[in-house]
Design an enzyme around this catalytic site. Structure first.
Site, mmCIF file in Angstrom:
data_model
loop_
_atom_site.group_PDB
_atom_site.id
_atom_site.type_symbol
_atom_site.label_atom_id
_atom_site.label_comp_id
_atom_site.label_asym_id
_atom_site.label_seq_id
_atom_site.Cartn_x
_atom_site.Cartn_y
_atom_site.Cartn_z
ATOM 1 N N ASN A 12 21.073 63.414 68.252
ATOM 2 C CA ASN A 12 22.425 63.274 67.723
ATOM 3 C C ASN A 12 22.792 64.618 67.099
ATOM 4 O O ASN A 12 22.387 64.928 65.976
ATOM 5 C CB ASN A 12 22.424 62.140 66.689
ATOM 6 C CG ASN A 12 23.807 61.872 66.119
ATOM 7 O OD1 ASN A 12 24.744 62.641 66.351
ATOM 8 N ND2 ASN A 12 23.933 60.803 65.365
ATOM 9 N N ARG A 96 23.673 61.302 71.937
ATOM 10 C CA ARG A 96 24.891 60.658 71.454
ATOM 11 C C ARG A 96 26.033 61.633 71.713
ATOM 12 O O ARG A 96 26.000 62.783 71.265
ATOM 13 C CB ARG A 96 24.774 60.388 69.961
ATOM 14 C CG ARG A 96 26.059 59.848 69.407
ATOM 15 C CD ARG A 96 26.006 59.746 67.911
ATOM 16 N NE ARG A 96 27.237 59.145 67.421
ATOM 17 C CZ ARG A 96 27.805 59.474 66.274
ATOM 18 N NH1 ARG A 96 27.261 60.397 65.497
ATOM 19 N NH2 ARG A 96 28.902 58.882 65.895
ATOM 20 N N HIS A 185 32.075 54.727 67.006
ATOM 21 C CA HIS A 185 30.978 53.846 66.555
ATOM 22 C C HIS A 185 30.663 52.774 67.607
ATOM 23 O O HIS A 185 30.123 51.717 67.279
ATOM 24 C CB HIS A 185 31.316 53.105 65.241
ATOM 25 C CG HIS A 185 31.397 53.964 64.029
ATOM 26 N ND1 HIS A 185 32.286 53.708 62.997
ATOM 27 C CD2 HIS A 185 30.694 55.061 63.649
ATOM 28 C CE1 HIS A 185 32.139 54.614 62.041
ATOM 29 N NE2 HIS A 185 31.185 55.447 62.417
ATOM 30 N N ARG A 246 37.715 59.749 54.348
ATOM 31 C CA ARG A 246 38.909 59.668 55.204
ATOM 32 C C ARG A 246 39.862 58.594 54.695
ATOM 33 O O ARG A 246 39.434 57.530 54.259
ATOM 34 C CB ARG A 246 38.530 59.334 56.648
ATOM 35 C CG ARG A 246 37.673 60.376 57.321
ATOM 36 C CD ARG A 246 37.501 60.056 58.798
ATOM 37 N NE ARG A 246 36.432 60.853 59.374
ATOM 38 C CZ ARG A 246 35.349 60.347 59.964
ATOM 39 N NH1 ARG A 246 35.198 59.034 60.106
ATOM 40 N NH2 ARG A 246 34.427 61.143 60.437
ATOM 41 N N GLU A 389 21.618 52.530 66.024
ATOM 42 C CA GLU A 389 22.254 53.270 67.111
ATOM 43 C C GLU A 389 21.226 54.012 67.964
ATOM 44 O O GLU A 389 21.384 54.128 69.173
ATOM 45 C CB GLU A 389 23.296 54.239 66.539
ATOM 46 C CG GLU A 389 24.524 53.491 66.017
ATOM 47 C CD GLU A 389 25.375 54.324 65.055
ATOM 48 O OE1 GLU A 389 24.965 54.471 63.881
ATOM 49 O OE2 GLU A 389 26.418 54.812 65.472
#
Ligand code: ADP
Length: 403
Positions: A12, A96, A185, A246, A389
């Site tokens: 990742n 990823r 996601h 965010r 993940e």
């Protein structure tokens, strides 16, 4: 490929970091994991944890110039544990990749054409795809003979119906600039929705789940029979829930206002909304643990930030209940979702009319296992389902190279 190759390295790659895990896919065992941070700085840091033969975590500090040097350092660490990347047991490397646009709906073996397409998507994912590309190129240089697989964060959401994926703006403008809702996601939403069905003892194809992935980044999705019907992130990961830094949903006119009235540039507004907003912008902290601690001490700003976060979450639970029509479960996952009992309690409080309730005793239990936290009488199950993940990327990668 040799038949005994059963290991998958999951990478990742971020702009200044690389997270990795090496898994053995005969049973999904993790052999090693680690993280290289602050790549390109003087104070780069590698932390590596071997998970076989009782090895202890090792940390190194010192400059690591670029992704190539980072991956070489990772390879050296793995070799020291007898898990070298030159091993014939390594079957593939799974990457990823954040943005796969509309083209990549499934994990894909990477060749030059695939890499070119990931590159073509840089304008819609300027923060993420360049780092992913660098990670792929570096890994290819290290093991040119090995299959490299891209697993896209957007792929799971490509089943969204057009009416959920399109913004209500001029179609020609939207299409010319590939402006639409892609969602992110996806690997987590796919994994967690399936695990939730398993927890309920149901077939994923017949289970409707609202997944709330609440990490530092956060997103919700409405999943019907294993297919994503809607998700809260959009063209970029900025839309939707209140996140660590965010803003999530705002009136887009706020951006013109900041430009015209406050004289801010597009880049400044980008930084404001992505890095200085959300919980951090509201109260100065983005870590939910710290916010809960401040609330316990009676801090009003922390309380208001928490209330805004919860209010948004509730709106999405309500909206996705309406989108799905019938909901079997609401599943909480990721750092906040898996650990913050007060967030789960507050998000579900008052939603009895939607068939939702949380049992305080069950909600207080700390565990790494998927579990129900709703009382017997709850019409809709409420669950905590840890995401994974890396395992999902490894499984998809392994399945593809063995297909
Ligand atoms: P990401 O992958 O988006 O960086 P994670 O899923 O690891 O994030 O979630 C990180 C966040 O989880 C932290 O910012 C913190 O707010 C939250 N978190 C972790 N542990 C706890 C806890 N015990 N209680 C409350 N929040 C927690």
């Amino acid at each position: 490929m040799t038949s005994h190759a059963s290991r998958v390295l999951v990478l990742n790659s971020g702009s200044s970091s690389v997270k990795y895990q090496l898994l053995d896919m005969t049973d999904g065992t993790r052999l090693a994991l680690g993280l290289v941070e602050r790549i390109g700085e003087e104070t780069s840091r590698l932390s590596h944890t071997p998970l076989v033969s009782g090895g202890a975590k090792r940390e190194h500090e010192g400059p690591i110039a670029d992704h190539e040097a980072a991956l070489k350092a990772v390879a050296t660490e793995l070799a020291a544990d007898g898990l070298g990347l030159d091993s014939p047991e390594l079957a593939a490397i799974g990457h990823r990749v954040v943005h796969g646009g509309l083209k990549f709906t499934v994990p894909t073996v990477i060749d030059d054409a695939v890499l070119a397409e990931i590159e073509r998507l840089v304008p819609v994912a300027p923060l993420h795809n360049p780092a992913n590309i660098t990670g792929i190129r570096t890994a290819q240089a290290l093991r040119p003979d090995l299959p490299q697989v891209a697993v896209f964060d957007t792929a799971f959401h490509t089943t969204m119906p057009e009416y959920a994926a399109r913004y209500a703006i001029d179609v020609a403008t939207a299409d010319a600039h590939r402006i639409r809702r892609y969602g992110f996601h996806g690997t987590s939403h796919a994994y967690v929705s399936r695990q939730t069905a398993a927890l309920l003892g149901k077939d994923p194809a017949e289970t409707n789940v609202i997944v709330l992935h609440l990490g530092n980044g956060a997103s919700a999705s409405a999943v019907a029979g294993g297919r994503c019907m809607d998700t809260s992130m959009g063209l970029t990961p900025l839309e939707g829930l209140v996140m660590g830094t965010r803003s999530g949903d705002i009136d887009p006119a706020v951006t013109f206002h900041l430009k015209r009235v406050a004289g801010m540039s597009a880049d400044e507004i980008d930084v404001l909304l992505n890095k200085k907003s959300g919980l951090l912008g509201l109260c100065g902290d983005n870590d939910m643990r710290e916010i809960r601690r401040r609330i316990e001490e009676g801090d009003e700003r922390a309380q208001l930030a928490f209330d805004i976060y919860i209010h948004r979450l509730k709106k999405y639970i309500g909206a996705y209940t309406a989108v799905l029509g019938h909901v079997d479960a609401v599943a909480f996952t990721a750092g906040v979702g898996e650990n913050a009992a007060p967030v789960r309690e507050a998000a579900i409080a008052g939603l009895e009319e939607l068939g939702l309730a949380v049992d305080a005793g069950l909600n207080a239990v700390r565990s790494d296992a998927p579990r129900l936290i709703s009382p017997e009488y709850s019409r809709v199950a409420v669950a905590v389902v840890p995401t994974d993940e890396e395992l999902e990327i490894a499984q998809q990668t392994y399945a593809l190279v063995n297909a």
